[in-house]
Design a protein around this motif. Structure first.
Motif, PDB file in Angstrom:
ATOM      1  N   ALA A 113       0.830  -1.207   0.000  1.00 46.76           N
ATOM      2  CA  ALA A 113       0.000   0.000   0.000  1.00 46.76           C
ATOM      3  C   ALA A 113       0.865   1.259   0.000  1.00 46.76           C
ATOM      4  CB  ALA A 113      -0.933  -0.007   1.207  1.00 46.76           C
ATOM      5  N   ARG A 191      -7.462   6.314  -2.659  1.00 47.28           N
ATOM      6  CA  ARG A 191      -6.731   7.365  -1.941  1.00 47.28           C
ATOM      7  C   ARG A 191      -5.910   8.222  -2.887  1.00 47.28           C
ATOM      8  NH1 ARG A 191      -8.073   3.659   1.565  1.00 47.28           N
ATOM      9  NH2 ARG A 191      -8.316   4.183   3.780  1.00 47.28           N
ATOM     10  N   LEU A 203      -4.703   4.574   6.346  1.00 48.07           N
ATOM     11  CA  LEU A 203      -4.354   3.505   5.423  1.00 48.07           C
ATOM     12  C   LEU A 203      -3.932   2.228   6.144  1.00 48.07           C
ATOM     13  CD1 LEU A 203      -3.977   2.628   2.497  1.00 48.07           C
ATOM     14  CD2 LEU A 203      -1.650   3.518   2.586  1.00 48.07           C
TER      15      LEU A 203
END
Length: 219
Positions: A113, A191, A203
């Motif tokens: 991520a 995002r 996150l």
């Protein structure tokens, strides 16, 4: 205006470039790919990559590129291979040395991520463009896509490690890892395109929730 039909070196950004000696073609190829990567990182958009812009960045004439790459897509494919390998390294290095399989899986997914958020241009090249040579369902993976598939297998292996340790209820780690990857991609992409949306949790918390829910993680 002077023609670019010769193979001589053109002025580089910030200076000149010495022409490669005979037998140094592989070095020139690497320089072309590195130039494309720099452009991608600096401009943040693959549309900034053209044969002329890459040649200018590398300090060579545009026709020199054709010795190594047929077209712009071929350069992007080379950049793609490097980006997949970089993503694989980021994930594996982030989880190296972590004994607990669940924590290891969490660490790898957090690294994925962060890669997407911190390197948006590379991430979009990986997962945000239509492929010229996508895998064909039922036909197996080509050698090129087999290499790229290794990045995804780190996620499968991470979830499988949880299953073997009795920490996951998954009965099909490959399928569940695919769903988890799809969900992580959604979390990253949303995002990128809707930053600051009030409904988004932090996150890391979102990643942890996706891992636990989709990976059927047990205490």
């Amino acid at each position: 205006m002077k023609s670019e039909s010769t193979d001589s070196a053109a002025p580089a950004r910030g200076g000149g470039r010495t022409r490669n000696r005979r037998g140094e073609g592989a070095l020139l190829r690497d320089e072309i790919v590195a130039a494309a990567e720099r452009l991608l990182e600096r401009e943040g958009d693959e549309e900034a990559l053209s044969l002329r812009s890459v040649a200018r960045e590398a300090g060579i004439s545009a026709p020199s590129i054709y010795t190594h790459f047929a077209d712009r897509e071929a350069i992007l494919d080379a950049v793609l291979d490097i980006a997949f390998e970089r993503l694989r390294r980021v994930v594996t290095e982030s989880s190296a040395g972590i004994a607990d399989p669940v924590e290891r899986l969490h660490a790898g997914c957090r690294a994925y991520a962060r890669f997407g958020i911190e390197e948006p241009a590379r991430y979009r090249v990986l997962f945000g463009r239509r492929r010229a040579d996508p895998p064909v369902p039922g036909a197996g993976l080509s050698a090129v896509w087999q290499r790229r598939h290794e990045a995804f297998m780190t996620l499968v292996e991470g979830l499988d490690g949880c299953v073997k340790a009795g920490r996951s209820g998954s009965t099909n780690p490959y399928a569940d890892a695919t769903t988890l990857w799809t969900s992580l991609h959604g979390a990253v992409t949303m995002r990128q395109f809707v930053p600051g949306f009030p409904g988004f949790p932090p996150l890391e918390r979102a990643v942890a929730d996706l891992v636990d829910r989709i990976g059927l993680i047990r205490p």
